[in-house]
Design a protein around this motif. Structure first.
Motif, PDB file in Angstrom:
ATOM      1  N   THR C 222      57.936 -39.314  49.777  1.00 46.63           N
ATOM      2  CA  THR C 222      58.970 -40.050  49.034  1.00 46.63           C
ATOM      3  C   THR C 222      59.825 -39.156  48.136  1.00 46.63           C
ATOM      4  OG1 THR C 222      57.414 -40.601  47.300  1.00 46.63           O
ATOM      5  CG2 THR C 222      57.706 -42.221  49.042  1.00 46.63           C
ATOM      6  N   GLY C 223      60.401 -38.122  48.730  1.00 45.41           N
ATOM      7  CA  GLY C 223      61.369 -37.306  48.012  1.00 45.41           C
ATOM      8  C   GLY C 223      60.785 -36.224  47.122  1.00 45.41           C
ATOM      9  N   ARG C 224      59.489 -36.070  47.102  1.00 43.32           N
ATOM     10  CA  ARG C 224      58.881 -35.019  46.269  1.00 43.32           C
ATOM     11  C   ARG C 224      58.068 -34.084  47.136  1.00 43.32           C
ATOM     12  NH1 ARG C 224      58.390 -37.396  40.942  1.00 43.32           N
ATOM     13  NH2 ARG C 224      58.506 -39.637  41.273  1.00 43.32           N
ATOM     14  N   VAL C 225      57.897 -32.848  46.654  1.00 40.65           N
ATOM     15  CA  VAL C 225      56.920 -31.956  47.268  1.00 40.65           C
ATOM     16  C   VAL C 225      55.608 -32.198  46.540  1.00 40.65           C
ATOM     17  CG1 VAL C 225      56.244 -29.565  47.617  1.00 40.65           C
ATOM     18  CG2 VAL C 225      58.634 -30.242  47.897  1.00 40.65           C
ATOM     19  N   VAL C 226      54.624 -32.751  47.257  1.00 40.95           N
ATOM     20  CA  VAL C 226      53.372 -33.075  46.559  1.00 40.95           C
ATOM     21  C   VAL C 226      52.356 -31.931  46.626  1.00 40.95           C
ATOM     22  CG1 VAL C 226      53.605 -35.570  46.817  1.00 40.95           C
ATOM     23  CG2 VAL C 226      52.447 -34.248  48.587  1.00 40.95           C
ATOM     24  N   GLU C 227      52.529 -31.064  47.620  1.00 40.32           N
ATOM     25  CA  GLU C 227      51.581 -29.947  47.699  1.00 40.32           C
ATOM     26  C   GLU C 227      52.245 -28.775  48.398  1.00 40.32           C
ATOM     27  OE1 GLU C 227      47.706 -31.012  48.935  1.00 40.32           O
ATOM     28  OE2 GLU C 227      46.926 -28.974  48.797  1.00 40.32           O
ATOM     29  N   ARG C 228      51.959 -27.579  47.899  1.00 43.18           N
ATOM     30  CA  ARG C 228      52.556 -26.378  48.467  1.00 43.18           C
ATOM     31  C   ARG C 228      51.497 -25.303  48.515  1.00 43.18           C
ATOM     32  NH1 ARG C 228      57.654 -24.667  45.012  1.00 43.18           N
ATOM     33  NH2 ARG C 228      56.801 -22.574  45.173  1.00 43.18           N
ATOM     34  N   GLY C 229      51.475 -24.521  49.566  1.00 42.20           N
ATOM     35  CA  GLY C 229      50.490 -23.439  49.602  1.00 42.20           C
ATOM     36  C   GLY C 229      50.426 -22.802  50.970  1.00 42.20           C
ATOM     37  N   SER C 230      49.483 -21.897  51.158  1.00 41.30           N
ATOM     38  CA  SER C 230      49.337 -21.238  52.451  1.00 41.30           C
ATOM     39  C   SER C 230      48.786 -22.245  53.449  1.00 41.30           C
ATOM     40  CB  SER C 230      48.390 -20.048  52.337  1.00 41.30           C
ATOM     41  OG  SER C 230      47.073 -20.527  52.203  1.00 41.30           O
ATOM     42  N   VAL C 231      48.979 -21.947  54.739  1.00 44.28           N
ATOM     43  CA  VAL C 231      48.528 -22.862  55.776  1.00 44.28           C
ATOM     44  C   VAL C 231      47.053 -23.178  55.616  1.00 44.28           C
ATOM     45  CG1 VAL C 231      48.115 -23.085  58.243  1.00 44.28           C
ATOM     46  CG2 VAL C 231      50.262 -22.175  57.440  1.00 44.28           C
ATOM     47  N   ASP C 232      46.255 -22.162  55.446  1.00 41.80           N
ATOM     48  CA  ASP C 232      44.821 -22.390  55.367  1.00 41.80           C
ATOM     49  C   ASP C 232      44.451 -23.249  54.172  1.00 41.80           C
ATOM     50  OD1 ASP C 232      44.528 -21.023  57.619  1.00 41.80           O
ATOM     51  OD2 ASP C 232      43.648 -19.198  56.736  1.00 41.80           O
ATOM     52  N   ASP C 233      45.055 -22.944  53.032  1.00 40.11           N
ATOM     53  CA  ASP C 233      44.739 -23.717  51.836  1.00 40.11           C
ATOM     54  C   ASP C 233      45.066 -25.190  52.034  1.00 40.11           C
ATOM     55  OD1 ASP C 233      43.688 -21.680  50.463  1.00 40.11           O
ATOM     56  OD2 ASP C 233      45.481 -21.241  49.251  1.00 40.11           O
ATOM     57  N   VAL C 234      46.283 -25.439  52.510  1.00 43.75           N
ATOM     58  CA  VAL C 234      46.726 -26.833  52.580  1.00 43.75           C
ATOM     59  C   VAL C 234      45.959 -27.597  53.648  1.00 43.75           C
ATOM     60  CG1 VAL C 234      48.688 -28.348  53.072  1.00 43.75           C
ATOM     61  CG2 VAL C 234      49.009 -26.314  51.675  1.00 43.75           C
ATOM     62  N   LEU C 235      45.729 -26.963  54.813  1.00 42.76           N
ATOM     63  CA  LEU C 235      45.088 -27.710  55.890  1.00 42.76           C
ATOM     64  C   LEU C 235      43.584 -27.815  55.706  1.00 42.76           C
ATOM     65  CD1 LEU C 235      47.016 -26.504  59.076  1.00 42.76           C
ATOM     66  CD2 LEU C 235      47.390 -28.538  57.689  1.00 42.76           C
ATOM     67  N   LEU C 236      42.972 -26.767  55.198  1.00 36.72           N
ATOM     68  CA  LEU C 236      41.503 -26.779  55.117  1.00 36.72           C
ATOM     69  C   LEU C 236      41.000 -27.185  53.747  1.00 36.72           C
ATOM     70  CD1 LEU C 236      40.805 -23.568  57.227  1.00 36.72           C
ATOM     71  CD2 LEU C 236      40.756 -25.964  57.943  1.00 36.72           C
ATOM     72  N   ARG C 237      41.793 -26.917  52.687  1.00 33.26           N
ATOM     73  CA  ARG C 237      41.355 -27.289  51.342  1.00 33.26           C
ATOM     74  C   ARG C 237      42.469 -28.058  50.633  1.00 33.26           C
ATOM     75  NH1 ARG C 237      39.501 -22.484  52.828  1.00 33.26           N
ATOM     76  NH2 ARG C 237      41.422 -21.384  52.276  1.00 33.26           N
ATOM     77  N   PRO C 238      42.857 -29.199  51.199  1.00 36.79           N
ATOM     78  CA  PRO C 238      43.966 -29.943  50.600  1.00 36.79           C
ATOM     79  C   PRO C 238      43.591 -30.454  49.213  1.00 36.79           C
ATOM     80  CG  PRO C 238      42.886 -31.257  52.286  1.00 36.79           C
ATOM     81  CD  PRO C 238      42.280 -29.896  52.362  1.00 36.79           C
ATOM     82  N   GLN C 239      44.533 -30.389  48.285  1.00 38.22           N
ATOM     83  CA  GLN C 239      44.262 -30.796  46.917  1.00 38.22           C
ATOM     84  C   GLN C 239      44.761 -32.219  46.655  1.00 38.22           C
ATOM     85  OE1 GLN C 239      42.496 -28.711  44.812  1.00 38.22           O
ATOM     86  NE2 GLN C 239      42.325 -27.688  46.797  1.00 38.22           N
ATOM     87  N   HIS C 240      45.923 -32.533  47.227  1.00 37.38           N
ATOM     88  CA  HIS C 240      46.542 -33.826  46.911  1.00 37.38           C
ATOM     89  C   HIS C 240      46.001 -34.929  47.815  1.00 37.38           C
ATOM     90  CE1 HIS C 240      49.731 -36.805  46.223  1.00 37.38           C
ATOM     91  NE2 HIS C 240      49.966 -36.132  45.094  1.00 37.38           N
ATOM     92  N   ASP C 241      45.838 -36.111  47.255  1.00 35.56           N
ATOM     93  CA  ASP C 241      45.313 -37.239  48.027  1.00 35.56           C
ATOM     94  C   ASP C 241      46.152 -37.534  49.267  1.00 35.56           C
ATOM     95  OD1 ASP C 241      43.289 -37.551  46.298  1.00 35.56           O
ATOM     96  OD2 ASP C 241      44.220 -39.186  45.156  1.00 35.56           O
ATOM     97  N   TYR C 242      47.486 -37.404  49.099  1.00 39.72           N
ATOM     98  CA  TYR C 242      48.356 -37.740  50.207  1.00 39.72           C
ATOM     99  C   TYR C 242      48.147 -36.775  51.371  1.00 39.72           C
ATOM    100  CZ  TYR C 242      52.541 -38.588  52.950  1.00 39.72           C
ATOM    101  OH  TYR C 242      53.389 -38.872  53.976  1.00 39.72           O
ATOM    102  N   THR C 243      48.028 -35.500  51.065  1.00 41.52           N
ATOM    103  CA  THR C 243      47.769 -34.509  52.109  1.00 41.52           C
ATOM    104  C   THR C 243      46.458 -34.829  52.831  1.00 41.52           C
ATOM    105  OG1 THR C 243      48.723 -32.934  50.577  1.00 41.52           O
ATOM    106  CG2 THR C 243      47.774 -32.044  52.576  1.00 41.52           C
ATOM    107  N   ARG C 244      45.463 -35.169  52.044  1.00 35.59           N
ATOM    108  CA  ARG C 244      44.166 -35.504  52.651  1.00 35.59           C
ATOM    109  C   ARG C 244      44.301 -36.693  53.589  1.00 35.59           C
ATOM    110  NH1 ARG C 244      41.452 -35.283  47.320  1.00 35.59           N
ATOM    111  NH2 ARG C 244      41.004 -33.082  46.967  1.00 35.59           N
ATOM    112  N   ALA C 245      45.020 -37.713  53.123  1.00 34.56           N
ATOM    113  CA  ALA C 245      45.182 -38.927  53.941  1.00 34.56           C
ATOM    114  C   ALA C 245      45.911 -38.604  55.234  1.00 34.56           C
ATOM    115  CB  ALA C 245      45.941 -39.983  53.152  1.00 34.56           C
ATOM    116  N   LEU C 246      46.940 -37.763  55.103  1.00 32.01           N
ATOM    117  CA  LEU C 246      47.734 -37.385  56.267  1.00 32.01           C
ATOM    118  C   LEU C 246      46.874 -36.647  57.297  1.00 32.01           C
ATOM    119  CD1 LEU C 246      50.728 -37.999  56.473  1.00 32.01           C
ATOM    120  CD2 LEU C 246      51.223 -35.695  55.671  1.00 32.01           C
TER     121      LEU C 246
END
Lengths: 273, 310, 522
Positions: C222-246
């Motif tokens: 919804t118009g915001r960047v909710v999480e930013r980071g390296s591929v491994d960090d974001v895909l394997l250790r997601p911090q934000h709930d939305y990333t996890r849900a996705l």
């Protein structure tokens, strides 16, 4: 989303419709009574728009003429829609088939005959009359509506909701009536108002050259023909019938544009960007 | 491919149109000769006319005689004028056709710039002004507009002659005589064309390839010149093709305002005198003109659109 | 020095905020994956960087490319940057090129705009660039309509990289393409990044694509960047709930109770279907063979997948199965009866359908009640309409009162539920799902897959699941068939086909399909 166009157009067209209907029961003066002493009077309190070369009240004649113009234009739209829409829907339902081909080639053929030529052929055959004008304009309207409804229907036929209706076992005729026609009705109404206005213009032209309404039936086009030779002496005789045509056509076109905006919110959004 | 198919459909349209016209004129009235001479005609006169028109032959052979004549320039003989129809049409066609083409040219020249300006200033004052003016232009009957042009420019200002046609021996004078009628004819059509141009251009400016071009670094104006205009020409061409038929019809009518000796006046006189042969051949000629111009416009499509060049 | 730095980028139309404080950072030669569901603002971000926002949108915030501030440049100056310093590639290759110009001219246009090059020299350069993007065999004077979708996308890329910009923005560049073509285009982009040291912003809804392509990921919602980071960090250790849900939705497997029965509900034997060839002046071109001899069985309660790329003939087969088009030879049996274009209503009621497009599947003028009950046309004595519609709406997770509303009141996922209700209302033996979840965002897709699994068990309905998306087919089917050029090249138990493919084509498909790394969302 009622636009200014729609209101202005509606008021103008409505005004002429009211004048036409009113003329059945009342006109300021009788249009069949000649009064040579009062001929070619300028507009005044008595004769609001003046009188013609035979002393008839121009405003009254315009009211009765509105009847002719509107009736001819309306009848020819009814002919065009009544024949053209079923043809277009059939062609779309049988797309790429022989019937589609025949209908579309037939349309091309009619397009090669401008209304005036059809009117000329009929008149050569049965003499001039207002019916020639109705038929000539009506026939000209057929391919307009046939093409429009075919094109619109074709784009609907590829939609998935039509597929769903076919899966539900519905035939082409039923789908055309239930799904296609209601979804192209808006387009047809818009085109109908436009063809209505074109009809008024063509009727005026046909009457002007003597192929349309015949005396004693007053019509805007014939009033202009009468006015032409006297235009230096009595310009008002030419001015007011012409203005009546311009305003009624303008009203219908504005109404068409306004309706299009109401029916097609996509265009509206496009404009906002 | 496109050309061949169009050519085929052109021939087909002409054949069917000629059969239709033939039927209306020579079959529907029953006995054309009796029809032409009216109710009080002497039987001998009717018989003579029948013989002269070749009505004793069968319908099919009469059609082929007529259609064959059209191809070789023999349009039959006028009953009232007692001269070959080709001769009657000959001069007049060079008034009506040039008038329609002149009006088409004017309409295009007027419509293109104002349509483009309106599209590029979409939603601004210039756009509203142009749209309002064209809305009015469409509503004006050309023959009425023509009457007032005559009053102003011929009667009051005396810039041009009020009517008549000097012939093509003096081309400048001829063009001068056709100018007012052409303007009257062109104005409503130019209004329509300008509106089509505007909406076609606006539509193409919303296309994906316009975005691609912008992403290459083309300015908005550059996109219009380099990409949008040519794409917008496709719907515009369709309308130009249709307009010729309207303009030809309009020319026939407007000749009355300017007393131009064109096909229109010939036709109306022929109708009054029930001269069916003249009506038949002249209408066919006009239909031919419409069909041929439509064909030429179709060919122009192929020049604009490579997808049709196969 | 960073290649691109976007700080607090916001965009609004009137009072509606579309982007809020988007900040991005990119090093030269890096690939940044910008992911999110539809409407998250990823494309808007790209257009804002290009300063190609539609009129009436206001942007604020700073955009710095190679040390140069872009947001204060005049439109004229910006035109000189676009195409030279930053190029852009769009989603829809079929419409992204001007149909009236040759591809050579369109590539050369970029060159001529920014350098003082004549037409001839620019065309020479265009030739080199087209060679580079793998179109060596395509002449400069060809027109877009003569090229395939993948080839056109290569031309669009050539236009964007003709002057070797330092930044390329690719907005869903492969979404409209087939899996194998997608693989080739991604490979091309990877090569260009490597050879030119070009930065790439890859905008996509497909997490697997970024997993294979990107160095860094930014997740938008919804118009915001909710999480930013390296591929491994974001895909394997997601911090934000939305990333996890996705991520969870991307690898979601619906729980299915498989109850195979022996009754065959659909039997297809050697079905062939061809279309008349293109019209010629006289006669036609030779017919096109769309389906060439297909046979299979479908058992009651079974979920069968049919996988193929565009042009494989799977849609043609679907239309034949639905009795919408005749077949030239072979037979389709529902139970013991033959299905064809003249099939009786009693036979047609045995098969229902759910289409791909949640927006085009419903007549906008009808109420949901009428829409869902349309298949009652197939019954001689339909049950009371209102009650039946309410019941089936509830069973697909909608409210009974939704029956009174029109279709525009519903989201894509809700519409797909209504489409399922429409197919289900006459209790068919088979539901044909034609790309039924392909247009949905991953989270909605996961919910619809769950619903389908539940309904299959509850009503013992069999699914024929047609899709180009292998991961979806793998999640929901028992058996799968792979279709290529009108023929089935491989079929078998789903897991077996996916883990040990036999046919070359299946292997190609699987190899081209982007995959999330092991361990995602565990």
């Amino acid at each position: 989303m009622i636009s200014r166009n729609l209101i202005l157009g509606g008021v103008l067209s409505g005004l002429f419709a009211v004048l036409a209907v009113l003329s059945f029961v009342w006109t300021p003066f009788d249009v069949e009574t000649l009064s040579i002493p009062d001929r070619m009077l300028r507009p005044s309190g008595t004769h609001w728009l003046g009188t013609d070369q035979l002393g008839r009240d121009i405003f009254s004649m315009l009211m009765v003429g509105a009847r002719t113009s509107l009736a001819v234009a309306l009848a020819s739209v009814v002919i065009g829609m009544g024949v053209g829409v079923p043809l277009g829907l059939t062609a779309a339902a049988r797309r790429d088939g022989l019937l589609d081909d025949v209908i579309m080639r037939g349309n091309d053929l009619i397009f090669a005959f401008p209304s005036i030529l059809i009117a000329i052929l009929f008149t050569a055959l049965v003499g001039p009359s207002v019916w020639n004008a109705i038929l000539a304009i009506g026939i000209f309207n057929i391919p307009v509506f046939a093409r429009l409804s075919r094109g619109a229907a074709l784009s609907l036929w590829s939609r998935e909701y039509i597929m769903a209706a076919r899966v539900a076992g519905k035939g082409a005729a039923r789908i055309s009536a239930e799904h296609i026609l209601p979804n192209i009705a808006n387009l047809l109404i818009v085109q109908g108002t436009i063809q209505f206005s074109v009809g008024i213009l063509v009727e005026a032209a046909l009457s002007y050259v003597g192929l349309g309404a015949q005396p004693p039936l007053p019509s805007w086009g014939r009033m202009l023909a009468d006015a032409q030779t006297l235009i230096s002496l009595a310009p008002h005789m030419a001015l007011f019938p012409g203005l009546a045509i311009v305003l009624s056509v303008l009203g219908l076109n504005l109404m068409g544009d306004g309706l299009r905006d109401v029916f097609d919110p996509k265009l509206k959004r496009g404009r906002a960007r | 491919m496109h050309v061949a198919r169009r050519l085929l459909s052109l021939v087909l349209t002409l054949v069917v149109a000629s059969v239709l016209i033939f039927c209306v004129i020579e079959v529907l009235p029953g006995d054309p000769a009796a029809f032409m001479l009216g109710m009080n005609a002497q039987p001998e006169a009717v018989d003579a006319l029948r013989a002269q028109m070749g009505l004793d032959a069968g319908l099919v052979s009469r059609y082929f005689t007529w259609a064959g004549g059209l191809l070789t320039g023999d349009f039959g003989a006028s009953y009232t004028y007692r001269v070959p129809v080709a001769e009657l049409i000959g001069d007049r066609v060079w008034v009506s056709l040039p008038l329609a083409l002149y009006a088409l040219l004017l309409s295009t020249i007027i419509a293109f710039p104002i349509g483009i300006i309106a599209a590029m200033r979409r939603g601004k004052a210039a756009d509203y002004g142009i749209m309002g003016a064209t809305q009015l232009g469409i509503a004006i009957p050309n023959f009425w507009f023509a009457m007032f042009l005559v009053v102003i420019f011929a009667i009051n200002l005396r810039w041009v002659r009020a009517g008549g046609f000097p012939g093509w021996e003096d081309p400048l004078a001829a063009i001068g005589a056709l100018t007012l009628p052409a303007i009257a004819l062109a104005l409503p059509q130019a209004s329509i064309l300008a509106r089509i141009m505007r909406s076609a251009l606006i539509d193409t400016l919303d296309e994906d390839y316009v975005r691609t071009a912008r992403a290459k670094g083309l300015s908005q104006g550059g996109v219009v010149r380099g990409h949008a205009l040519r794409n917008a020409m496709i719907p515009v061409l369709t309308i130009i093709g249709l307009q010729f038929s309207f303009l030809l019809a309009g020319a026939i009518i407007i000749e009355n305002v300017f007393y131009l000796p064109g096909l229109g006046r010939l036709l109306f006189q022929a109708i009054n005198q029930r001269d069916l042969i003249v009506v038949e051949s002249t209408v066919m000629l006009l239909v031919m003109a419409v069909v041929v111009v439509t064909f030429l416009v179709d060919m122009a499509y192929a020049i604009v659109d490579p997808r049709l060049r196969r | 020095m960073s290649l691109l730095s976007v700080q607090n980028l916001s965009v609004q139309i009137g009072s509606v905020q579309i982007l809020r404080d988007v900040s991005l950072e990119m090093a030269p030669g890096q690939v940044l994956g910008l992911v999110g569901e539809s409407g998250s603002g990823k494309s808007m971000t790209a257009l804002a960087i290009m300063r190609l926002l539609a009129e009436g949108m206001q942007a604020s915030g700073s955009i710095v490319l190679q040390g140069e501030v872009l947001d204060t440049l005049s439109e004229r100056q910006m035109c000189m940057r676009r195409g030279r310093n930053v190029g852009m590639v769009f989603q829809e290759p079929m419409t992204a090129l001007n149909p009236l110009h040759t591809i050579g001219d369109q590539v050369a246009e970029t060159v001529r705009l920014h350098t003082k090059t004549g037409r001839r020299a620019a065309l020479v350069r265009a030739r080199e660039v087209l060679d580079r993007v793998g179109l060596e065999h395509i002449g400069l004077n060809r027109f877009p309509h003569e090229l395939s979708g993948g080839q056109r996308q290569r031309v669009v890329i050539a236009c964007a990289i003709a002057l070797a910009p330092k930044l390329l923005i690719a907005d869903e560049p492969t979404t409209a393409l087939d899996v194998t073509t997608q693989g080739e285009i991604l490979e091309l982009l990877r090569r260009l990044v490597r050879e030119d040291g070009m930065g790439l912003i890859l905008i996509t809804h497909d997490l697997a694509v970024v997993a294979e392509m990107a160095d860094e990921i930014a997740v938008m919602q919804t118009g915001r960047v909710v999480e930013r980071g390296s591929v491994d960090d974001v895909l394997l250790r997601p911090q934000h709930d939305y990333t996890r849900a996705l991520l969870a939705a991307s690898v979601h497997q619906p729980v299915r109770q498989v109850r195979l029965e022996s009754e065959t509900v659909l039997q297809v034997r050697d079905v062939r279907r061809s279309y008349p060839g293109a019209r010629r002046l006289i006669g036609r071109a030779p017919p096109v063979q769309a389906v060439r001899g297909i046979s299979f069985d479908l058992k009651r309660g079974e979920n069968l997948g049919l996988v193929g790329e565009s042009g494989s003939g799977k849609s043609t087969l679907a239309r034949a199965l639905l009795g919408l088009e005749p077949v030239q030879s072979g037979e389709i049996r529902l139970g013991e009866y033959l299905m064809d274009a003249d099939a009786s209503r009693a036979l047609r009621r045995r098969i229902g359908v759910v289409f791909q497009d949640p927006f085009g599947s419903f007549d906008p003028r009808w109420t949901v009640e009428r829409l869902v009950a349309e298949p009652f046309h197939l019954l001689d004595n339909p049950p009371p309409r209102r009650a039946a519609v309410e019941e089936v709406l509830v069973s697909v997770g909608m409210k009974a009162s939704d029956a009174d509303r029109h279709i525009h009141a519903f989201s894509g996922g809700q519409r797909q539920r209504i489409a399922i209700a429409r197919a289900l209302i006459i209790r068919p033996d088979i539901i044909l799902l034609d790309e039924a979840v392909s247009a949905l965002d991953v989270q909605v897709r996961a919910q619809i897959l769950d619903l389908l699994a539940e309904l299959s068990a509850k009503y013992e309905v069999s699914y024929l699941f047609i899709s180009h998306d292998l991961s979806v087919v793998r999640a929901i089917t028992d058996r799968v068939m792979v279709m290529q050029l009108g023929q089935i090249v491989e079929s078998g138990e789903t897991e077996q086909v996916f883990t040990a493919p036999q046919a070359d084509y299946t292997r190609q498909l699987l190899a081209a399909t982007p995959r999330l790394p092991e361990g995602v969302a565990n």
